[in-house]
Design an enzyme around this catalytic site. Structure first.
Site, PDB file in Angstrom:
ATOM      1  N   ASP A 134       4.597  60.610  26.557  1.00 30.59           N
ATOM      2  CA  ASP A 134       5.241  60.986  27.818  1.00 30.59           C
ATOM      3  C   ASP A 134       6.729  61.216  27.663  1.00 30.59           C
ATOM      4  O   ASP A 134       7.315  60.829  26.662  1.00 30.59           O
ATOM      5  CB  ASP A 134       5.110  59.810  28.799  1.00 30.59           C
ATOM      6  N   LYS A 164       5.939  65.082  32.083  1.00 36.89           N
ATOM      7  CA  LYS A 164       6.238  64.411  33.349  1.00 36.89           C
ATOM      8  C   LYS A 164       7.712  64.063  33.372  1.00 36.89           C
ATOM      9  O   LYS A 164       8.106  62.982  32.970  1.00 36.89           O
ATOM     10  CB  LYS A 164       5.438  63.113  33.514  1.00 36.89           C
ATOM     11  N   MET A 192      10.790  54.359  40.432  1.00 34.97           N
ATOM     12  CA  MET A 192      10.653  55.717  40.966  1.00 34.97           C
ATOM     13  C   MET A 192      11.261  55.841  42.361  1.00 34.97           C
ATOM     14  O   MET A 192      10.763  56.589  43.185  1.00 34.97           O
ATOM     15  CB  MET A 192       9.164  56.102  41.032  1.00 34.97           C
TER      16      MET A 192
HETATM   17  N1  SAH Z   1       5.049  52.231  33.042  1.00 33.49           N
HETATM   18  C1  SAH Z   1       6.489  52.304  33.205  1.00 33.49           C
HETATM   19  C2  SAH Z   1       6.860  52.829  34.576  1.00 33.49           C
HETATM   20  C3  SAH Z   1       6.446  54.249  34.804  1.00 33.49           C
HETATM   21  S1  SAH Z   1       6.905  54.861  36.366  1.00 33.49           S
HETATM   22  C4  SAH Z   1       7.085  50.942  32.928  1.00 33.49           C
HETATM   23  O1  SAH Z   1       6.378  49.952  32.829  1.00 33.49           O
HETATM   24  O2  SAH Z   1       8.310  50.868  32.761  1.00 33.49           O
HETATM   25  C5  SAH Z   1       8.419  55.690  35.971  1.00 33.49           C
HETATM   26  C6  SAH Z   1       9.590  54.910  36.499  1.00 33.49           C
HETATM   27  O3  SAH Z   1       9.887  53.843  35.614  1.00 33.49           O
HETATM   28  C7  SAH Z   1      10.878  55.671  36.571  1.00 33.49           C
HETATM   29  O4  SAH Z   1      10.945  56.482  37.714  1.00 33.49           O
HETATM   30  C8  SAH Z   1      11.886  54.565  36.639  1.00 33.49           C
HETATM   31  O5  SAH Z   1      11.916  53.989  37.910  1.00 33.49           O
HETATM   32  C9  SAH Z   1      11.243  53.543  35.719  1.00 33.49           C
HETATM   33  N2  SAH Z   1      11.823  53.587  34.364  1.00 33.49           N
HETATM   34  C10 SAH Z   1      11.178  53.809  33.217  1.00 33.49           C
HETATM   35  N3  SAH Z   1      12.012  53.683  32.161  1.00 33.49           N
HETATM   36  C11 SAH Z   1      13.216  53.369  32.674  1.00 33.49           C
HETATM   37  C12 SAH Z   1      14.485  53.071  32.112  1.00 33.49           C
HETATM   38  N4  SAH Z   1      14.694  53.109  30.785  1.00 33.49           N
HETATM   39  N5  SAH Z   1      15.498  52.764  32.942  1.00 33.49           N
HETATM   40  C13 SAH Z   1      15.314  52.708  34.262  1.00 33.49           C
HETATM   41  N6  SAH Z   1      14.142  52.980  34.857  1.00 33.49           N
HETATM   42  C14 SAH Z   1      13.097  53.290  34.076  1.00 33.49           C
END
Ligand code: SAH
Length: 509
Positions: free
Chosen positions: A35, A57, A171
């Site tokens: 991803d 995405k 998100m």
């Molecule tokens: N499965 C992922 C989340 C996926 S949804 C997890 O466990 O982290 C995608 C959202 O994750 C983004 O919109 C943001 O809100 C958050 N996100 C993922 N990586 C991030 C990062 N390095 N810093 C801040 N937010 C992050």
């Protein structure tokens, strides 16, 4: 036989936060399906021959729809492949990993889940915010902030959320005004501390903190965009004391590392540990010499030499490859004495069961000459297997002492493919520092730069950004010959000293 899909959490961004099990899955897969949020650096852990499939995405722009991704995973597994489905953070935390697992289960295909470090916890942690803390919050909720605010009925239980110690939204950047308003509407104090963390756990991390009342305005003013985590609750105030990552001496600094690919990692890792954003532009690829004859002839006549002098780990490696190819081994070196130009070269010999008789304390030819002079070196036959392009001081001085010196090209350094484009991009995006660890890295970097961009780099460096850091005086002189100003040069010619000097420079500025 059908294959298997491993749904692997890639962690939040810092590649060091991948689990050991995740790394094993990556290392043994036939295909990686990844991803936008999975750090692309992790792909280096997959076998070279593994298929790499990007399913994207980024915000709303889906490269591949979810149904299509499910079909792809099923098709790969059905074809007998071992698949690493690499997903940002944890696969089951707002990652639609559950849907992918269901698609596999319904198709009767095997899968396993390798949980990851979720950004919901890690991004706050790198911003100095513990999601729970006895002093401030005893419960935590993780919420998707993705919900359409115009939907008439919300599936989010705002009533309950307004009463929970720490609420973490993923998100949610676009909806932030709506989220904050909803919490206040349901009774949360508008003065509750709140923070947004973008690109958490990476050197690009950006944190804004305020209150439920002020955060939406701060985020709008800064133009903060996804991916970001929003944290609401008194734990956010602990950041004042605990924001460890953003206080690292090289945090957020963009540093260019110019080394041969195989050697770059130690410098890059050391810089990254201090928070730097490292851009690796390999400037040297090692290739066999254009004419392998001189080296193979010397190897056939090895017993004739009194001394073998190595001036780089690459030289050692190239020499022993040629020795193997000639059907010979270390016993051919029995009579010869060995000299190494510095600790790294000596270590390359040690790795082959050989102890250098003479090692220079510094990485330079002059240091080695000083050490050799003590041996009263004269009337000796000396073999010098080294880079095709190298300085002449060593052979010339040795010859002036009455030795017979035979210089043979053992390898060639070439500009690697793809590096020129990477360098141009790095310059466009801006750099804080450029590191040079040998004169050859200066020559090679300049060679990668289109002629018209050289004055641009030199002018920018003269004006103070990027600064140039050189490992030692010879390297620094080479940089100055091109018109560069050298702002950082450690007293000792070692990588740790170079890293420390850079950190010192930025701490003082
Ligand atoms: N499965 C992922 C989340 C996926 S949804 C997890 O466990 O982290 C995608 C959202 O994750 C983004 O919109 C943001 O809100 C958050 N996100 C993922 N990586 C991030 C990062 N390095 N810093 C801040 N937010 C992050």
């Amino acid at each position: 036989m059908s294959g298997k899909v491993y749904l692997v959490g890639a962690g939040p961004g810092d590649p060091g936060l991948l689990t050991l099990k995740g790394a094993r899955c990556l290392a043994s897969c036939d295909a990686v399906v990844y991803d936008f949020l999975a750090n692309p650096e992790l792909l280096d852990l997959a076998p070279e021959g593994a298929e790499r499939i990007y399913v994207g995405k980024k915000g709303g722009a889906h490269t591949m729809g979810q149904a299509e991704i499910n079909r792809l995973l099923c098709a790969l597994a059905a074809a007998g492949k071992t698949v690493c489905r690499l997903k940002g953070g944890d696969p089951f935390v707002f990652g639609r990993g559950g849907e992918e697992a269901s698609a596999l289960a319904q198709a009767g295909l095997a899968f396993e889940v390798v949980p990851g470090v979720t950004s919901a916890i890690a991004a706050p942690a790198y911003a100095g915010i513990p999601v729970s803390d006895r002093r401030a919050a005893t419960e935590v909720a993780f919420v998707t902030g993705h919900e359409d605010p115009h939907k008439p009925s919300s599936t989010i239980n705002w009533e309950a959320l307004a009463r929970i110690g720490t609420v973490v939204f993923l998100m949610g950047v676009k909806n932030l005004p709506h989220i904050c308003a909803k919490l206040v509407e349901h009774g949360r104090d508008p003065a509750t501390p709140a923070a947004a963390v973008r690109w958490g756990t990476t050197p690009a991390q950006q944190t804004l903190s305020g209150t439920l009342a002020t955060l939406p305005g701060l985020v709008a003013a800064a133009g903060l965009k996804a991916p970001a985590i929003t944290i609401v609750g008194p734990v956010v105030a602990l950041r004042e004391e605990l924001a460890w990552y953003e206080r690292l001496p090289l945090f957020g600094r963009r540093v260019l590392v110019t080394r041969a690919r195989e050697q770059a990692s130690r410098l890059s890792q050391g810089l990254a540990e201090l928070g730097a954003q490292v851009i690796e532009v390999p400037t040297i690829a090692i290739a066999p010499p254009e004419d392998p004859k001189p080296l193979s002839t010397a190897i056939a006549l090895l017993e004739d030499f009194h001394w073998l002098i190595f001036t780089s780990p690459n030289g050692v490696e190239a020499f022993f490859r040629a020795l193997r190819e000639a059907g010979r081994d270390v016993r051919a070196l029995c009579a010869a004495k060995l000299a190494a130009i510095g600790p790294a070269t000596a270590a390359a010999l040690t790795a082959r069961g050989l102890a250098a008789d003479v090692t220079a304390a510094t990485f330079q030819a002059e240091g080695l000459l000083d050490a050799l002079q003590e041996q009263g070196l004269t009337g000796q036959r000396i073999l010098l297997p080294r880079a095709a392009e190298a300085r002449e001081v060593l052979p010339e001085t040795l010859a002036s002492w009455g030795n017979l010196v035979q210089v043979v090209p053992a390898y060639r350094s070439l500009p690697p493919a793809g590096s020129a484009a990477k360098l141009a991009r790095a310059l466009d995006e801006g750099l804080d520092a450029v590191t040079f660890t040998a004169s050859s890295t200066v020559h090679n970097l300049m060679a990668l730069l289109p002629l018209k961009r050289r004055p641009e780099l030199i002018a920018a460096n003269q004006a103070g950004r990027p600064i140039v850091a050189a490992i030692g005086p010879i390297t620094a002189d080479t940089a100055r010959e091109y018109g560069l100003k050298v702002q950082v040069q450690p007293a000792q010619f070692t990588l740790p000293a170079l890293i420390a000097a850079l950190a010192g420079h930025f701490a003082a500025s």
